[in-house]
Design a protein around this motif. Structure first.
Motif, PDB file in Angstrom:
ATOM      1  N   SER A   1       0.838  -1.196   0.000  1.00  8.09           N
ATOM      2  CA  SER A   1       0.000   0.000   0.000  1.00  8.09           C
ATOM      3  C   SER A   1       0.870   1.241   0.000  1.00  8.09           C
ATOM      4  CB  SER A   1      -0.874  -0.044   1.273  1.00  8.09           C
ATOM      5  OG  SER A   1      -1.353   1.230   1.599  1.00  8.09           O
TER       6      SER A   1
ATOM      7  N   THR B   1     -13.179   4.135   9.073  1.00  6.13           N
ATOM      8  CA  THR B   1     -12.341   4.426   7.914  1.00  6.13           C
ATOM      9  C   THR B   1     -10.896   4.442   8.400  1.00  6.13           C
ATOM     10  OG1 THR B   1     -12.624   6.802   8.278  1.00  6.13           O
ATOM     11  CG2 THR B   1     -14.037   5.784   6.639  1.00  6.13           C
TER      12      THR B   1
ATOM     13  N   SER C   1     -11.864   1.928   2.938  1.00  6.64           N
ATOM     14  CA  SER C   1     -10.496   2.334   2.598  1.00  6.64           C
ATOM     15  C   SER C   1     -10.450   2.653   1.100  1.00  6.64           C
ATOM     16  CB  SER C   1      -9.487   1.244   2.966  1.00  6.64           C
ATOM     17  OG  SER C   1      -9.604   0.160   2.089  1.00  6.64           O
ATOM     18  N   PRO C   2      -9.444   3.410   0.664  1.00 10.95           N
ATOM     19  CA  PRO C   2      -9.401   3.780  -0.758  1.00 10.95           C
ATOM     20  C   PRO C   2      -9.180   2.572  -1.675  1.00 10.95           C
ATOM     21  CG  PRO C   2      -7.685   4.974   0.512  1.00 10.95           C
ATOM     22  CD  PRO C   2      -8.413   4.093   1.477  1.00 10.95           C
ATOM     23  N   TYR C   3      -8.255   1.689  -1.303  1.00 11.13           N
ATOM     24  CA  TYR C   3      -7.936   0.516  -2.122  1.00 11.13           C
ATOM     25  C   TYR C   3      -7.998  -0.742  -1.266  1.00 11.13           C
ATOM     26  CZ  TYR C   3      -6.199   3.996  -5.373  1.00 11.13           C
ATOM     27  OH  TYR C   3      -6.114   5.072  -6.216  1.00 11.13           O
TER      28      TYR C   3
ATOM     29  N   ASP D   1      -5.247  -1.330   1.153  1.00 13.88           N
ATOM     30  CA  ASP D   1      -5.191  -0.518   2.380  1.00 13.88           C
ATOM     31  C   ASP D   1      -6.047  -1.065   3.513  1.00 13.88           C
ATOM     32  OD1 ASP D   1      -3.644   1.466   1.094  1.00 13.88           O
ATOM     33  OD2 ASP D   1      -5.468   2.308   0.221  1.00 13.88           O
TER      34      ASP D   1
ATOM     35  N   VAL E   1     -14.546  -0.350  -0.491  1.00 13.48           N
ATOM     36  CA  VAL E   1     -13.396   0.282  -1.136  1.00 13.48           C
ATOM     37  C   VAL E   1     -13.894   1.376  -2.075  1.00 13.48           C
ATOM     38  CG1 VAL E   1     -11.497  -0.184  -2.716  1.00 13.48           C
ATOM     39  CG2 VAL E   1     -11.983  -1.770  -0.853  1.00 13.48           C
ATOM     40  N   SER E   2     -13.299   2.564  -1.963  1.00 14.48           N
ATOM     41  CA  SER E   2     -13.857   3.699  -2.711  1.00 14.48           C
ATOM     42  C   SER E   2     -13.256   3.889  -4.106  1.00 14.48           C
ATOM     43  CB  SER E   2     -13.695   4.992  -1.903  1.00 14.48           C
ATOM     44  OG  SER E   2     -12.326   5.230  -1.633  1.00 14.48           O
ATOM     45  N   ARG E   3     -12.007   3.456  -4.322  1.00 13.68           N
ATOM     46  CA  ARG E   3     -11.369   3.786  -5.601  1.00 13.68           C
ATOM     47  C   ARG E   3     -11.150   2.589  -6.517  1.00 13.68           C
ATOM     48  NH1 ARG E   3      -6.823   7.990  -3.349  1.00 13.68           N
ATOM     49  NH2 ARG E   3      -8.257   9.155  -2.019  1.00 13.68           N
ATOM     50  N   GLU E   4     -11.856   1.519  -6.273  1.00  8.92           N
ATOM     51  CA  GLU E   4     -11.817   0.357  -7.171  1.00  8.92           C
ATOM     52  C   GLU E   4     -13.259  -0.042  -7.456  1.00  8.92           C
ATOM     53  OE1 GLU E   4      -9.728  -2.733  -5.079  1.00  8.92           O
ATOM     54  OE2 GLU E   4      -7.936  -1.510  -4.881  1.00  8.92           O
TER      55      GLU E   4
ATOM     56  N   GLY F   1     -16.867   2.045  -7.076  1.00  6.63           N
ATOM     57  CA  GLY F   1     -16.407   2.083  -5.692  1.00  6.63           C
ATOM     58  C   GLY F   1     -17.379   2.873  -4.830  1.00  6.63           C
TER      59      GLY F   1
ATOM     60  N   TYR G   1     -18.324   4.572  -0.607  1.00 10.89           N
ATOM     61  CA  TYR G   1     -17.918   4.929   0.744  1.00 10.89           C
ATOM     62  C   TYR G   1     -18.812   4.175   1.727  1.00 10.89           C
ATOM     63  CZ  TYR G   1     -15.217   8.563  -1.511  1.00 10.89           C
ATOM     64  OH  TYR G   1     -14.314   9.213  -2.302  1.00 10.89           O
TER      65      TYR G   1
END
Ligand SMILES: Cc1cc2nc3c(=O)[nH]c(=O)nc-3n(C[C@H](O)[C@H](O)[C@H](O)COP(=O)(O)OP(=O)(O)OC[C@H]3O[C@@H](n4cnc5c(N)ncnc54)[C@H](O)[C@@H]3O)c2cc1C
Length: 309
Positions: A22, A152, A184-186, A189, A212-215, A223, A225
């Motif tokens: 990460s 988070t 988490s973003p990824y 993480d 996961v927010s960015r995948e 993704g 929140y």
């Protein structure tokens, strides 16, 4: 001795606790306080202070920073003699913080205490204070409640302690429903992902929801929140739980994470026991609450425990 007077603990172990490789460096650090007056005094959900050595740029001794306890009340060792936490290295480029700061200064900025704690090795001494926190705790009769834990990032730390306490504590596993939602973003993480997956595999009343927010999601959706996940699965999974008088909602993470959850609860008419509305907002449709109104006019209610930093 006052509770805030530092005692000397000794680091037992330190390891990365992210799921994969990460961009964030987040560790699980265990500290032996067994021979100090703090032994046996921590409860899951509390925090402790760490005093980094040395002085700040003005020549004053560094102030202590607070870190959430990641261990249950019985400690990492079963006897309350070893506590743990989840420090994340603060690593950034410098940005102006106050008037007069050079806007062109973008040298590396390393947070003092987080990097100190993450650098510590087994055997090193560390100054610890505590315990801190009176409200972000499990209730006196844990089996009388169900639990929705929303985290988070390093906000997952207290839920590691609480989950271990509820599922592997001396009283045997609780029969209460326990749901952990970790944002988490990824995927890489996610923190303590193995432990929460194991607990979910071992106990039918324990569920773990990594968000996961960015995948993209496994089902191909975008993704999301934590609040978006709760809302998407409200009718299928969470509404009944949120409507139950047994349920307690705990939220921990970076300041601001509560905004989306508060709005979601309000929008679905679920806010009654969880939120306290200032009279200036009582007549406003929750769908129209602005972020600023939520920050200033909405507080946690009796069945919502909030820890943001
Ligand atoms: C109840 C509670 C529980 C907590 N639990 C945890 C936990 O479990 N894990 C965890 O990792 N943290 C936790 N924290 C946060 C922790 O206390 C520290 O704030 C964090 O580790 C950063 O401390 P530091 O000494 O590394 O950074 P510092 O050296 O104190 O630096 C932070 C300060 O530097 C300034 N700054 C930030 N970015 C920049 C920049 N780019 N350029 C210039 N200046 C900048 C800001 O003024 C900021 O306040 C918790 C906090 C609280 C209140």
């Amino acid at each position: 001795m006052g509770p805030q007077e530092p005692v000397t603990g000794r680091v037992v172990s330190s390891r990365l606790c992210t799921r994969g490789k990460s961009a964030s460096f987040i560790r699980h650090v265990a500290i032996d306080i067994g021979d100090t007056p703090l032994a046996g005094r921590f409860r899951a959900g509390q925090s402790f202070g760490i005093v980094p050595p040395g002085e700040d740029e003005r020549g004053r001794p560094h102030k202590l920073r607070l870190y959430s306890l990641a261990s249950p009340s019985f400690g990492e060792d079963g006897a309350g003699r070893v506590i743990s936490t989840t420090p994340k290295r603060l690593i950034a480029e410098r940005t102006p913080q106050r008037e007069g700061d050079d806007p062109e200064d973008h040298r590396l900025f390393l947070g003092t205490c987080s990097n100190y704690v993450c650098d510590l090795r087994a055997g090193d001494e560390v100054l610890v204070t505590g315990p801190a926190g009176k409200r972000f705790l499990l209730p006196a009769e844990p089996d009388k409640h169900d639990y929705l834990f929303l985290a988070t990032g390093t906000g997952i730390a207290p839920f590691r302690g609480m989950a271990l306490e509820l599922m592997r504590g001396p009283g045997g596993p609780t029969s209460s429903r326990v749901e952990v939602v970790m944002g988490s973003p990824y995927t890489s993480d996610l923190l303590y992902d193995d432990l929460f997956s194991d607990l979910a595999a071992e106990h039918s009343n324990f569920a773990y929801h990594p968000v996961v927010s960015r995948e993209r999601r496994d089902d191909g959706g975008p993704g999301e929140y934590v609040h978006g996940h709760l809302e998407r699965r409200l009718d299928e999974r969470f509404r009944e739980m949120l409507e139950s008088p047994r349920t307690l909602v705990y939220m921990c993470g970076l300041a601001g994470m509560q905004i989306g959850v508060f709005r979601m609860l309000g929008r679905h008419g679920l806010h009654g026991p969880y939120l306290k509305l200032h009279e200036q907002i009582a007549d406003v449709d929750p769908a129209d609450w602005t972020d600023d109104q939520i920050k200033r006019r909405v507080r946690h209610g009796p069945r919502c425990m909030l820890e943001v930093y």
